[in-house]
Design a protein around this motif. Structure first.
Motif, PDB file in Angstrom:
ATOM      1  N   THR A  13      24.646   4.383  -7.239  1.00  0.00           N
ATOM      2  CA  THR A  13      25.302   5.234  -8.237  1.00  0.00           C
ATOM      3  C   THR A  13      25.037   4.735  -9.647  1.00  0.00           C
ATOM      4  O   THR A  13      24.811   5.522 -10.574  1.00  0.00           O
ATOM      5  N   GLY A  14      25.043   3.424  -9.817  1.00  0.00           N
ATOM      6  CA  GLY A  14      24.877   2.850 -11.156  1.00  0.00           C
ATOM      7  C   GLY A  14      23.446   2.801 -11.653  1.00  0.00           C
ATOM      8  O   GLY A  14      23.208   2.499 -12.836  1.00  0.00           O
ATOM      9  N   SER A  15      22.476   3.096 -10.786  1.00  0.00           N
ATOM     10  CA  SER A  15      21.066   2.973 -11.201  1.00  0.00           C
ATOM     11  C   SER A  15      20.690   3.971 -12.291  1.00  0.00           C
ATOM     12  O   SER A  15      19.758   3.751 -13.051  1.00  0.00           O
ATOM     13  N   SER A  16      21.426   5.092 -12.378  1.00  0.00           N
ATOM     14  CA  SER A  16      21.115   6.100 -13.402  1.00  0.00           C
ATOM     15  C   SER A  16      21.962   5.932 -14.662  1.00  0.00           C
ATOM     16  O   SER A  16      21.855   6.737 -15.584  1.00  0.00           O
ATOM     17  N   LEU A  55      28.827   4.531 -19.202  1.00  0.00           N
ATOM     18  CA  LEU A  55      29.555   3.269 -19.366  1.00  0.00           C
ATOM     19  C   LEU A  55      30.353   2.896 -18.120  1.00  0.00           C
ATOM     20  O   LEU A  55      30.306   1.743 -17.677  1.00  0.00           O
ATOM     21  N   VAL A  56      31.077   3.864 -17.545  1.00  0.00           N
ATOM     22  CA  VAL A  56      31.919   3.544 -16.378  1.00  0.00           C
ATOM     23  C   VAL A  56      31.082   3.133 -15.166  1.00  0.00           C
ATOM     24  O   VAL A  56      31.294   2.045 -14.614  1.00  0.00           O
ATOM     25  N   PRO A  57      30.114   3.942 -14.707  1.00  0.00           N
ATOM     26  CA  PRO A  57      29.338   3.498 -13.523  1.00  0.00           C
ATOM     27  C   PRO A  57      28.517   2.255 -13.777  1.00  0.00           C
ATOM     28  O   PRO A  57      28.350   1.422 -12.887  1.00  0.00           O
ATOM     29  N   MET A  91      29.174  -1.163 -11.685  1.00  0.00           N
ATOM     30  CA  MET A  91      28.080  -1.786 -10.943  1.00  0.00           C
ATOM     31  C   MET A  91      27.955  -3.266 -11.294  1.00  0.00           C
ATOM     32  O   MET A  91      27.807  -4.124 -10.402  1.00  0.00           O
ATOM     33  N   LEU A  92      28.045  -3.592 -12.577  1.00  0.00           N
ATOM     34  CA  LEU A  92      27.924  -4.988 -13.008  1.00  0.00           C
ATOM     35  C   LEU A  92      29.070  -5.837 -12.470  1.00  0.00           C
ATOM     36  O   LEU A  92      28.855  -6.935 -11.924  1.00  0.00           O
ATOM     37  N   LEU A  93      30.310  -5.350 -12.595  1.00  0.00           N
ATOM     38  CA  LEU A  93      31.471  -6.108 -12.111  1.00  0.00           C
ATOM     39  C   LEU A  93      31.436  -6.271 -10.588  1.00  0.00           C
ATOM     40  O   LEU A  93      31.758  -7.351 -10.063  1.00  0.00           O
TER      41      LEU A  93
END
Length: 539
Positions: free
Chosen positions: A298-301, A140-142, A146-148
């Motif tokens: 980082t957020g891709s996973s 949820l955090v990464p 990433m979205l924000l």
């Protein structure tokens, strides 16, 4: 939605303040890092251009950009430290309650039907618990950061080059949505396969080392070693495929991000040519795009981590029924003091098997006596004892007890569990007995000399790293527990396994004197231990 999944998000909502603070600080850390790179690039390039002219160098404000760079550095450091504290605190608060609920749910599972003593089952459960607990921190955090960050990046680009925003929209959507979905698809299945193969490899290795002497004696070591090497090679190949899949997605991610840099460079140079943008701002936008790449990578996973956690909670939830199984045994009051057990058309099939273990069994145990189950292995002796004890529930038929109660039924299982604690604790099991009663029961099962030889006798610590009883001593410890419980109906599953014949006969002789007025049902292969007035039950 499974109950545990709903419970996880309920707990997370209860900790929404700390969870939101962690998310905010993680976003601040990411944005401060991106902005630091962009502002530093602008500051360096602007300073270099100002140095080309004496007048420009004299009028250039070095202090405000320097203060911004230092401020962003402090914000990134503070944000990273605070984010670690907040996100881990939120995680610990959630999992402290989740573990209680999770293990409460697991306690409702019937482990006699689907035991956890296999390496594959236990390792899968431990891995599921780890993935479930990391749902907020690893998914949820990464993912939200990433979205924000992507949205704020687009807003920043729109301020300087509005026409570039539409060009960047497609590659950003690819990085934020499509590549995480591709990562999930390419990596998740090989990971599950790898877990199964590693479990089989562990089982093969355990079997090899457990039977090493026998394999050498019968010249079967080489084939078993080859089998172990083959299973290890298969697992290594699967791990390599999973690694290649991750790398291919990361390479694709880098290609998309490289395309973003080229788009920014192209439109930035056009803006520079038309006077819409200064050269320092072009350099700033390029570094801004480079800084975003770390967050996107980082957020891709995150989607894969979310799927792992969600499926883990689903699997744990499936292990357990929504409600505990009701006890289908019947207990009737009787004017006669004689205990009887009537079994009528009893059927039971384990969920993992196609054939029934017990099928249409009808028999009757009348009066206080010793009853022996002497069927060959695999014909339902242990299952019948579990059904009589209420640890399993029959799918068909009924078991009727007369002149006794459920709390008067005691069972000694085939596998005796040793608790990490003193000998006294292992005997009493949270009940209170006098030292005289404990020594008497130890004498009955011929453990008194062994206990006397322990350094602190009844208070000596048992377990790994301390005094570990042998298999036969552990069996006798289980018998001692059952004697102390003083039940009317006694169920013994292989009580003399691992005990020599002479000692078994002596112990059973004492038990016959002590349990002369009880119903005793014994599962055993040693029919020579039966007395003349004992009854034999055939399934």
């Amino acid at each position: 939605m499974p109950e545990l999944v709903k419970r996880y998000f309920q707990l997370l909502w209860q900790q929404r303040g700390m969870a939101a603070l962690g998310l905010l600080l993680a976003t601040i850390t990411a944005l401060a890092g991106i902005a630091l790179l962009a502002v530093s690039g602008w500051f360096i390039s602007a300073t270099a251009l100002a140095g080309l002219s004496l007048v420009a160098a004299h009028g250039f404000n070095y202090f405000a950009p320097g203060a911004i760079v230092r401020g962003l550095s402090i914000a990134r450091t503070f944000g990273r430290y605070g984010e670690r504290l907040a996100t881990h605190e939120a995680t610990f608060r959630v999992i402290s309650h989740l573990r209680s609920d999770m293990f409460g749910t697991l306690s409702r599972h019937n482990w006699q039907e689907q035991p956890l003593n296999s390496h594959e089952a236990s390792s899968r459960l431990l891995e599921d618990i780890r993935h479930a607990e990391a749902l907020y921190l690893s998914a949820l955090v990464p993912g939200l950061v990433m979205l924000l960050s992507a949205l704020l990046y687009l807003a920043t680009v729109m301020l300087f080059l509005p026409q570039l925003t539409l060009w960047l929209l497609l590659p950003l959507l690819t990085c934020v949505l499509l590549l995480p979905a591709l990562y999930l698809r390419r990596v998740l299945q090989p990971q599950n396969t790898l877990h199964q193969q590693r479990s089989r490899q562990w089982s093969d290795a355990h079997s090899l080392f457990s039977n090493l002497r026998t394999l050498i004696l019968f010249d079967r070591l080489s084939p078993q070693s080859d089998k172990l090497c083959q299973s290890a090679a298969m697992a290594d190949q699967t791990e390599q495929r999973a690694s290649n899949a991750r790398q291919s997605v990361q390479v694709l991610n880098q290609l998309v991000q490289a395309m973003m840099i080229l788009l920014v460079l192209w439109h930035g140079l056009e803006g520079l040519a038309t006077g819409q943008l200064e050269g320092t701002l072009v350099f700033m936008l390029l570094l801004l795009t480079l800084g975003l790449q770390e967050v996107l990578t980082t957020g891709s996973s995150s989607l894969a981590a979310f799927a792992l956690g969600y499926r883990a909670l689903e699997r744990i939830n499936r292990l357990c029924p929504a409600e505990p199984q009701p006890d289908r045994r019947q207990f009737l009051h009787s004017d006669s003091p004689a205990i009887s057990i009537d079994i009528e058309n009893l059927c039971y099939r384990y969920p993992s098997r196609e054939e029934a273990t017990i099928e249409h069994l009808s028999t009757s145990l009348q009066g206080k006596n010793w009853y022996w189950l002497t069927n060959p292995s695999g014909q339902g002796k242990t299952t019948l004892l579990q059904l009589l004890a209420g640890r399993l529930q029959a799918q068909q038929g009924r078991i009727v007890f007369s002149a006794t109660e459920a709390k008067q039924i005691g069972m000694m299982p085939q596998q005796i569990s040793l608790l990490q604690g003193s000998l006294r604790f292992n005997l009493c099991l949270h009940q209170q007995y006098s030292d005289a009663a404990l020594w008497q029961v130890l004498k009955t099962v011929e453990l008194d000399h062994w206990a006397t030889g322990l350094p602190e006798q009844l208070n000596s610590w048992l377990g790994k790293g301390s005094y570990l009883p042998s298999g036969g001593e552990l069996k006798r410890l289980g018998l001692a527990r059952l004697i102390l419980q003083d039940r009317q109906v006694l169920l013994l599953d292989e009580p003399t396994a691992g005990i020599d014949s002479a000692r078994s006969k002596r112990i059973l002789k004492r038990l016959r004197q002590q349990w002369y007025n009880r119903v005793v049902v014994i599962s055993s292969h040693e029919s020579d231990l039966m007395a003349g007035n004992d009854s034999e039950l055939r399934l």
